[in-house]
Design a protein around this motif. Structure first.
Motif: not given
Length: 382
Positions: A43-66
């Motif tokens: 998903i991230v790789r596709s979004a970065q390429r198609l929206l022509d961004a230098r950086y892309a990331a996706l985060g799923v939070p845990d229960d410990d603040g990270s």
């Protein structure tokens, strides 16, 4: 050719076809039995390429603040190592998780929700972030930074990223369901293996004990028969050891199923870097899919080599590398510590490490000398 009627439907552009194909591949990735992390990377790789961004990331939070999962594109392994631990749920990332609304900014640094970056973090200016929702719950965020074209991100970009976020939610839910089912199957398999191990090894050890007792009673009265029994003891001990090793090798660490070899080893290295005074770094090429026994063997050798380097070598720096070239996977652990002579290698587990490598058709070499550090290298054809 006559004029086109005002209400004629325009042709669908190739860009739109490409977008739909990329979104589809993100969802279909689950059906290829990929891990949660691999699905998110698609998903991230596709979004970065198609929206022509230098950086892309996706985060799923845990229960410990990270973050339980955090995947990114646009950063090298060296940059990741320099940045340090995964981000916490603070600043813009934390605000998006709390507020659950998109953010499209011309300059992230000027937003009051922005706090700070680690020293080695790349500078990000124009920013586009969208929450990933499962119903009313925000289960993650996907964001892009530094549009390559002038003008920053547009409303059209935001709409497209929102589409990606919706598919990310579906893919994440499906991948988690798949992993849960697989973990249950693995647990059942491990329980079965434990029962078989108990039955087989218990029988071997019982026979071993009886044979040893018989040999002991014959030592004085019938030494020749005692020698035969002792040979049987040796054979039974070898068989029991072989069965134990076979089962242990099959007990694949759960981290490998969840993250794969590269990410499991990367996380292990990061943990060791925080726990020890030595600087521990990790570099990795892009790897092809690996057979499970190869991943287990290479991981175990790397862990043992790291243990030796951090406990015995007095090294200031230890580096771990995974490389792939011409059908060969190479794992290397290097340290700049004291080194050792061959006669001093007892207690370092080199025999078991070499056995692990050879069990998957690999070759392990060790180069070390007093004052010149140590290099452990494993090559496996994949």
């Amino acid at each position: 050719m006559g004029p086109v009627a005002p209400d004629a439907t325009p042709d669908v552009s190739p860009d739109r076809d490409e977008i739909l194909q990329a979104v589809s591949s993100a969802v279909l990735a689950v059906t290829r039995h990929l891990s949660v992390r691999e699905v998110l990377q698609v998903i991230v790789r596709s979004a970065q390429r198609l929206l022509d961004a230098r950086y892309a990331a996706l985060g799923v939070p845990d229960d410990d603040g990270s973050f339980a999962e955090f995947v990114a594109e646009g950063l090298t392994d060296k940059q990741w190592d320099a940045i340090g631990p995964l981000p916490r749920q603070h600043g813009m990332l934390g605000a998006m998780l709390r507020e659950g609304t998109p953010a499209r900014l011309p300059d992230l640094r000027e937003d009051p929700r922005f706090e700070w970056w680690p020293k080695a973090h790349p500078v990000m200016k124009d920013f586009l972030g969208v929450p990933i929702r499962d119903g009313e719950q925000v289960v993650g965020i996907i964001f892009l930074a530094n549009k390559r074209k002038q003008g920053g991100f547009t409303q059209e970009d935001q709409d497209l990223l929102t589409l990606f976020a919706a598919h990310a939610a579906i893919a994440l839910a499906n991948a988690r369901l798949y992993e849960s089912g697989r973990e249950l199957a693995m647990l059942e398999e491990r329980n079965r293996m434990a029962r078989e191990l108990h039955d087989a090894v218990t029988q071997k050890l019982f026979s071993l004990r009886l044979t040893a007792q018989a040999a002991a009673t014959m030592l004085e009265t019938a030494p020749a028969k005692a020698a035969v029994e002792l040979e049987r003891v040796q054979r039974l001990a070898g068989e029991a050891l072989s069965e134990l090793r076979a089962v242990i090798v099959e007990l694949r660490p759960a981290e490998l199923d969840r993250h794969g070899l590269a990410e499991t080893l990367r996380k292990h290295v990061r943990l060791l870097d925080r726990l020890h005074a030595s600087e521990v770094t990790f570099e990795c090429d892009e790897l092809p899919p690996l057979d499970p026994p190869v991943e287990v063997a290479v991981l175990r050798v790397a862990q043992e080599a790291l243990h030796n380097a951090l406990r015995h070598s007095n090294a200031a720096r230890v580096s771990v590398g995974l490389a792939y070239e011409d059908g060969k996977l190479t794992m290397t652990v290097r340290d700049d510590g004291d080194g050792f002579e061959q006669a001093e290698s007892r207690g370092l587990g080199l025999v078991s490490m070499r056995d692990r490598a050879e069990s998957v058709g690999g070759v392990m070499t060790v180069r070390s000398a007093r004052g010149e550090g140590t290099t452990v290298r494993v090559e496996v054809g994949v």
